[in-house]
Design a protein around this motif. Sequence first.
Motif, mmCIF file in Angstrom:
data_model
loop_
_atom_site.group_PDB
_atom_site.id
_atom_site.type_symbol
_atom_site.label_atom_id
_atom_site.label_comp_id
_atom_site.label_asym_id
_atom_site.label_seq_id
_atom_site.Cartn_x
_atom_site.Cartn_y
_atom_site.Cartn_z
ATOM 1 N N CYS A 167 0.837 -1.208 0.000
ATOM 2 C CA CYS A 167 0.000 0.000 0.000
ATOM 3 C C CYS A 167 0.869 1.254 0.000
ATOM 4 C CB CYS A 167 -0.925 -0.008 1.219
ATOM 5 S SG CYS A 167 -2.013 1.433 1.288
ATOM 6 N N LYS A 168 1.895 1.277 0.844
ATOM 7 C CA LYS A 168 2.768 2.464 0.916
ATOM 8 C C LYS A 168 3.540 2.657 -0.388
ATOM 9 C CE LYS A 168 3.209 2.396 5.921
ATOM 10 N NZ LYS A 168 4.063 2.048 7.064
ATOM 11 N N MET A 169 3.981 1.548 -0.997
ATOM 12 C CA MET A 169 4.681 1.640 -2.279
ATOM 13 C C MET A 169 3.736 2.197 -3.351
ATOM 14 S SD MET A 169 6.832 -1.323 -4.258
ATOM 15 C CE MET A 169 5.451 -2.418 -4.458
ATOM 16 N N CYS A 207 1.341 6.595 -6.704
ATOM 17 C CA CYS A 207 0.065 7.104 -7.222
ATOM 18 C C CYS A 207 -0.483 8.306 -6.455
ATOM 19 C CB CYS A 207 -0.975 5.979 -7.172
ATOM 20 S SG CYS A 207 -0.490 4.507 -8.101
ATOM 21 N N LEU A 208 0.022 8.523 -5.247
ATOM 22 C CA LEU A 208 -0.497 9.564 -4.342
ATOM 23 C C LEU A 208 -2.008 9.429 -4.180
ATOM 24 C CD1 LEU A 208 1.704 12.635 -5.283
ATOM 25 C CD2 LEU A 208 1.957 11.061 -3.364
ATOM 26 N N CYS A 209 -2.426 8.188 -3.984
ATOM 27 C CA CYS A 209 -3.836 7.873 -3.868
ATOM 28 C C CYS A 209 -3.967 6.530 -3.169
ATOM 29 C CB CYS A 209 -4.423 7.797 -5.272
ATOM 30 S SG CYS A 209 -6.156 7.394 -5.331
ATOM 31 N N VAL A 210 -4.928 6.423 -2.249
ATOM 32 C CA VAL A 210 -5.292 5.148 -1.628
ATOM 33 C C VAL A 210 -6.818 5.092 -1.694
ATOM 34 C CG1 VAL A 210 -5.307 3.782 0.504
ATOM 35 C CG2 VAL A 210 -3.291 5.123 -0.101
ATOM 36 N N GLU A 249 -11.454 4.341 -7.764
ATOM 37 C CA GLU A 249 -11.151 5.721 -7.361
ATOM 38 C C GLU A 249 -9.717 6.106 -7.719
ATOM 39 O OE1 GLU A 249 -13.987 5.521 -3.383
ATOM 40 O OE2 GLU A 249 -11.835 5.629 -3.143
ATOM 41 N N CYS A 250 -8.844 5.121 -7.869
ATOM 42 C CA CYS A 250 -7.422 5.355 -8.123
ATOM 43 C C CYS A 250 -6.954 4.494 -9.297
ATOM 44 C CB CYS A 250 -6.599 4.972 -6.898
ATOM 45 S SG CYS A 250 -7.031 5.801 -5.377
ATOM 46 N N PRO A 251 -7.134 4.941 -10.528
ATOM 47 C CA PRO A 251 -6.738 4.110 -11.680
ATOM 48 C C PRO A 251 -5.279 3.653 -11.621
ATOM 49 C CG PRO A 251 -8.054 5.965 -12.414
ATOM 50 C CD PRO A 251 -7.787 6.168 -10.943
ATOM 51 N N CYS A 252 -4.372 4.519 -11.211
ATOM 52 C CA CYS A 252 -2.950 4.157 -11.118
ATOM 53 C C CYS A 252 -2.782 3.004 -10.139
ATOM 54 C CB CYS A 252 -2.152 5.376 -10.664
ATOM 55 S SG CYS A 252 -0.485 5.043 -10.063
ATOM 56 N N TYR A 253 -3.400 3.110 -8.988
ATOM 57 C CA TYR A 253 -3.343 2.094 -7.925
ATOM 58 C C TYR A 253 -3.979 0.796 -8.419
ATOM 59 C CZ TYR A 253 -3.841 0.727 -2.912
ATOM 60 O OH TYR A 253 -3.768 0.117 -1.688
ATOM 61 N N ASN A 254 -5.082 0.915 -9.112
ATOM 62 C CA ASN A 254 -5.833 -0.244 -9.596
ATOM 63 C C ASN A 254 -5.118 -0.976 -10.727
ATOM 64 O OD1 ASN A 254 -8.122 -1.970 -9.747
ATOM 65 N ND2 ASN A 254 -8.920 -0.777 -11.437
ATOM 66 N N CYS A 280 -1.432 -3.616 -5.778
ATOM 67 C CA CYS A 280 -1.839 -2.747 -4.660
ATOM 68 C C CYS A 280 -3.049 -3.325 -3.923
ATOM 69 C CB CYS A 280 -2.178 -1.365 -5.201
ATOM 70 S SG CYS A 280 -0.846 -0.643 -6.202
ATOM 71 N N PRO A 281 -2.996 -3.312 -2.593
ATOM 72 C CA PRO A 281 -4.101 -3.885 -1.808
ATOM 73 C C PRO A 281 -5.344 -3.003 -1.767
ATOM 74 C CG PRO A 281 -2.431 -3.020 -0.330
ATOM 75 C CD PRO A 281 -1.906 -2.857 -1.726
#
Length: 73
Positions: free
Chosen positions: A36-38, A43-46, A56-61, A72-73
Amino acid sequence: MKQSGGEGSLRPEECAGKCEYRCSETSHKKPCLFFCKMCCAKCLCVPSGTYGHKEECPCYNNWKTKEGKPKCP
C-alpha cells in the motif's frame, strides 16, 4: 476541492495513515502495508475503505505484478 481518495490527491506524508486504515482489517498486515505504501508513493492515492473501491485510483488499480495480479491492496 478534489474528492478525497482521487488520483494524486494525497501528499507523500499522508500515505502511512491512509494505508494504516486501508490495511486495518486484513490478517496480512505487514505485506498489505508494504505494498500500500509503495503504491501510494507512486500514485499519491489510496482507495477509500478497507477493501475494494479501486476505481477511485486508476494508477493504484492498474499496477499489476509480473503474474498479472493486482499489486496494490
